[in-house]
Write an enzyme that holds these catalytic residues in place. Sequence first.
Site, PDB file in Angstrom:
ATOM      1  N   SER A  67      30.198   1.580  21.774  1.00  0.00           N
ATOM      2  CA  SER A  67      30.693   0.732  20.686  1.00  0.00           C
ATOM      3  C   SER A  67      31.248  -0.617  21.131  1.00  0.00           C
ATOM      4  O   SER A  67      31.489  -1.488  20.290  1.00  0.00           O
ATOM      5  CB  SER A  67      31.760   1.476  19.875  1.00  0.00           C
ATOM      6  OG  SER A  67      31.154   2.399  18.992  1.00  0.00           O
ATOM      7  N   LYS A  93      29.320  -3.523  19.909  1.00  0.00           N
ATOM      8  CA  LYS A  93      29.535  -4.079  18.571  1.00  0.00           C
ATOM      9  C   LYS A  93      30.173  -5.461  18.648  1.00  0.00           C
ATOM     10  O   LYS A  93      29.873  -6.349  17.834  1.00  0.00           O
ATOM     11  CB  LYS A  93      30.393  -3.128  17.742  1.00  0.00           C
ATOM     12  CG  LYS A  93      29.710  -1.801  17.441  1.00  0.00           C
ATOM     13  CD  LYS A  93      30.663  -0.791  16.814  1.00  0.00           C
ATOM     14  CE  LYS A  93      29.944   0.533  16.558  1.00  0.00           C
ATOM     15  NZ  LYS A  93      30.849   1.583  16.051  1.00  0.00           N
ATOM     16  N   TYR A  96      38.684   2.258  16.387  1.00  0.00           N
ATOM     17  CA  TYR A  96      38.345   3.234  15.365  1.00  0.00           C
ATOM     18  C   TYR A  96      39.522   3.401  14.399  1.00  0.00           C
ATOM     19  O   TYR A  96      40.222   2.434  14.096  1.00  0.00           O
ATOM     20  CB  TYR A  96      37.915   4.561  16.007  1.00  0.00           C
ATOM     21  CG  TYR A  96      36.853   4.386  17.068  1.00  0.00           C
ATOM     22  CD1 TYR A  96      35.637   3.783  16.767  1.00  0.00           C
ATOM     23  CD2 TYR A  96      37.055   4.811  18.383  1.00  0.00           C
ATOM     24  CE1 TYR A  96      34.649   3.614  17.747  1.00  0.00           C
ATOM     25  CE2 TYR A  96      36.082   4.651  19.356  1.00  0.00           C
ATOM     26  CZ  TYR A  96      34.887   4.048  19.035  1.00  0.00           C
ATOM     27  OH  TYR A  96      33.926   3.877  19.988  1.00  0.00           O
ATOM     28  N   VAL A 113      32.754   5.201  23.227  1.00  0.00           N
ATOM     29  CA  VAL A 113      32.903   6.633  23.502  1.00  0.00           C
ATOM     30  C   VAL A 113      32.427   7.033  24.893  1.00  0.00           C
ATOM     31  O   VAL A 113      32.622   8.180  25.306  1.00  0.00           O
ATOM     32  CB  VAL A 113      32.188   7.495  22.431  1.00  0.00           C
ATOM     33  CG1 VAL A 113      32.832   7.291  21.069  1.00  0.00           C
ATOM     34  CG2 VAL A 113      30.696   7.213  22.399  1.00  0.00           C
TER      35      VAL A 113
END
Length: 309
Positions: free
Chosen positions: A58, A61, A237, A255
């Site tokens: 992630s 992103k 998150y 992750v």
Amino acid sequence: MLEQITNEAKTYTKEGKPAFYIPVLALQSVEQFAACIVDENGNYFEVGNTDELFTLQSISKVINFMVACEYHGLQFVLDKVDVEPTGDPFNSIIRLESTAPGKPFNPMINAGAITVVSMLPGKTAKDRVAYVADFLSRITGSTHQVNEAVYCSEIETTHRNRAIAHYLKANDYLLCDVEETLEAYIRLCSLEVSTKDIAKIGLMLAGNGAYPLTDEEFITRNTAKVTKALMTTCGLYNASGKYAASIGIPMKSGVSGGVLCTVSKGRVEHLEGKLGIGVFSPGIDDIGNSVAGMKFIERLSQTYDLSIF
């Protein structure tokens, strides 16, 4: 003090578990720990194997968002993806269904990130990945390749992301085909970086888009500011608010166990000014953040007063 903080963080490595839902990542040893801090003068603090490669997951992103904004312009991207925190898990679909007109809440959750990937330049998924990998290489000075084993492991289990992508396509948020978008999205998650690489990315963001060691501008100041705001409010998150309060610096986790951090001004022993911080430890908590990595950053921020608040 840095040695003490590091040793304390290492005691938490076994309290996390590798990302079990991605078969290849599930095989990672949780005993690994590496951290790198680089300042605007080129001084480093390193512990562990900071050259060992792991996949972005992630953290990609953040990279994808910056590339899309530089290619299309910030407003074009924000017309398709909002900048609001959700408080929901990163792979949740509920906000797309419960709020009109189904616009993704931010680029740091999967729905927003998949939408952003559909905006990346290139005619094919591999073109889009190559464009982002080249952007990364210009910042880090390293070559970045897709870990094919991780990619295959993820693409075979990406049913929920496929559902999200189809929903986005149905509501006219994807700029290209669902399968092409998903291939690019998972390949970008599977790009390999080192802890030192992500510290350098953090340093570029600390320079508001210009890399302090060379003054080369990679992104505009506006893109950098919005990126850092998103990292602070949405980067960890559904624990982002908790860590904004206890740590208070822009961060993005993945992750695989990586954490990217950026500090616009600080002093950590012999390091001072703009700082980029990278941490890697694959034992993650139930939310998806590295347990030992977050302990290291939390103690670092509190000891050296790095919070922006």
